[in-house]
Write an enzyme that holds these catalytic residues in place. Sequence first.
Site, mmCIF file in Angstrom:
data_model
loop_
_atom_site.group_PDB
_atom_site.id
_atom_site.type_symbol
_atom_site.label_atom_id
_atom_site.label_comp_id
_atom_site.label_asym_id
_atom_site.label_seq_id
_atom_site.Cartn_x
_atom_site.Cartn_y
_atom_site.Cartn_z
ATOM 1 N N ASN A 1 0.880 -1.161 0.000
ATOM 2 C CA ASN A 1 0.000 0.000 0.000
ATOM 3 C C ASN A 1 0.918 1.211 0.000
ATOM 4 O OD1 ASN A 1 -1.745 2.084 0.461
ATOM 5 N ND2 ASN A 1 -2.398 1.413 2.500
ATOM 6 N N LYS B 1 0.200 4.282 -0.249
ATOM 7 C CA LYS B 1 -0.378 5.476 0.390
ATOM 8 C C LYS B 1 -0.115 6.706 -0.497
ATOM 9 C CE LYS B 1 -0.008 3.143 4.764
ATOM 10 N NZ LYS B 1 0.100 3.215 6.212
ATOM 11 N N HIS C 1 -9.412 1.575 4.697
ATOM 12 C CA HIS C 1 -8.154 1.678 5.442
ATOM 13 C C HIS C 1 -8.358 2.616 6.639
ATOM 14 C CE1 HIS C 1 -4.008 2.617 6.463
ATOM 15 N NE2 HIS C 1 -3.682 1.509 5.818
ATOM 16 N N GLU D 1 -6.643 4.920 7.761
ATOM 17 C CA GLU D 1 -6.350 6.331 7.473
ATOM 18 C C GLU D 1 -7.534 6.995 6.786
ATOM 19 O OE1 GLU D 1 -2.683 5.502 5.462
ATOM 20 O OE2 GLU D 1 -1.794 4.945 7.393
ATOM 21 N N GLU E 1 -5.353 -4.791 10.367
ATOM 22 C CA GLU E 1 -4.297 -3.815 10.614
ATOM 23 C C GLU E 1 -4.562 -3.091 11.928
ATOM 24 O OE1 GLU E 1 -2.276 -2.620 6.674
ATOM 25 O OE2 GLU E 1 -3.966 -1.285 6.966
ATOM 26 N N GLY F 1 2.749 2.192 10.718
ATOM 27 C CA GLY F 1 3.721 3.274 10.581
ATOM 28 C C GLY F 1 4.471 3.587 11.860
ATOM 29 N N SER G 1 3.527 -2.287 10.079
ATOM 30 C CA SER G 1 4.982 -2.373 10.271
ATOM 31 C C SER G 1 5.578 -3.728 9.877
ATOM 32 C CB SER G 1 5.363 -2.008 11.710
ATOM 33 O OG SER G 1 4.972 -0.685 12.002
HETATM 34 P P1 13P Z 1 3.184 0.281 7.562
HETATM 35 O O1 13P Z 1 3.645 -1.026 6.969
HETATM 36 O O2 13P Z 1 3.964 1.461 7.061
HETATM 37 O O3 13P Z 1 3.070 0.209 9.046
HETATM 38 O O4 13P Z 1 1.691 0.527 7.004
HETATM 39 C C1 13P Z 1 0.771 -0.491 7.140
HETATM 40 C C2 13P Z 1 -0.439 -0.116 6.380
HETATM 41 O O5 13P Z 1 -1.177 0.765 6.761
HETATM 42 C C3 13P Z 1 -0.713 -0.845 5.131
HETATM 43 O O6 13P Z 1 -1.996 -0.573 4.665
#
Ligand code: 13P
Length: 248
Positions: free
Chosen positions: A9, A11, A94, A96, A166, A172, A212
């Site tokens: 992903n 982002k 997601h 976010e 997640e 992150g 992560s």
């Molecule tokens: P990270 O791997 O950067 O923690 O992000 C995970 C994520 O949100 C994947 O959709």
Amino acid sequence: MRKKIIAGNWKMNMTPSEAVKLVETLKPLVNNPDVDVVFCVPAIDLIPVAEAAKGSNIQVGAENMYFEDKGAYTGEISPLMLTDAGIKYVVLGHSERREYFAETNETVNKKMLKAFEHGITPIMCCGESLQQREQGVTMDFIRQQVKVGFLGVTADQAKTAVIAYEPIWAIGTGKTATTEQAQEVCKDIRACIAEIYDAATAEAIRIQYGGSVNAETAPDLFAQPDIDGGLVGGASLKPDFGKIVNYK
Ligand code: 13P
């Protein structure tokens, strides 16, 4: 046997020209016939990434999609636009998007139905906050996300879906959930699918872990019986993603 699915992903990273370069870098590294490899990228990168990925095992996904086919929805991307561009996957709900863009279980559900209507495979995200984990309501919260997200989805459709577990506190932060924590929740999500549908649907649906994930944590996580791959943020933008895809 469920085939593993490991998705990046990206982002809101990578301009179109950076995206093409990253595909060129990763293409030789992510070859693994035992794994479905998906790059979920920003809307503006979809077409150049799909073009750059041609002839490789990389499949391309969007990071979001609207729940109408077309119309006066300024700024949105429709499922028809995705299918016309050859896009097969879409990340929905997601954390976010839930946190910053007012996505709810109900809008995620509408998008899920729309994705299936157009033959796009949804990667539906769910996961608890740190506070919810500490309060002991992790599974209550996730069950709600899954149950509402899958309202009206048939068993045959659900069998082809992907759920990404997640935990928000692991995204992150560099703080991966322990293998035991991730397996426990993925197992409970599968049990929830069995309750909504049946054992065959629960057996078929693929459940990823995200948060992560890196080249060190991937092998243990992906060896768990209920973890069918990963949704990878930061590490999907680096050559390390090749190691994650070839975790064995
Ligand atoms: P990270 O791997 O950067 O923690 O992000 C995970 C994520 O949100 C994947 O959709």
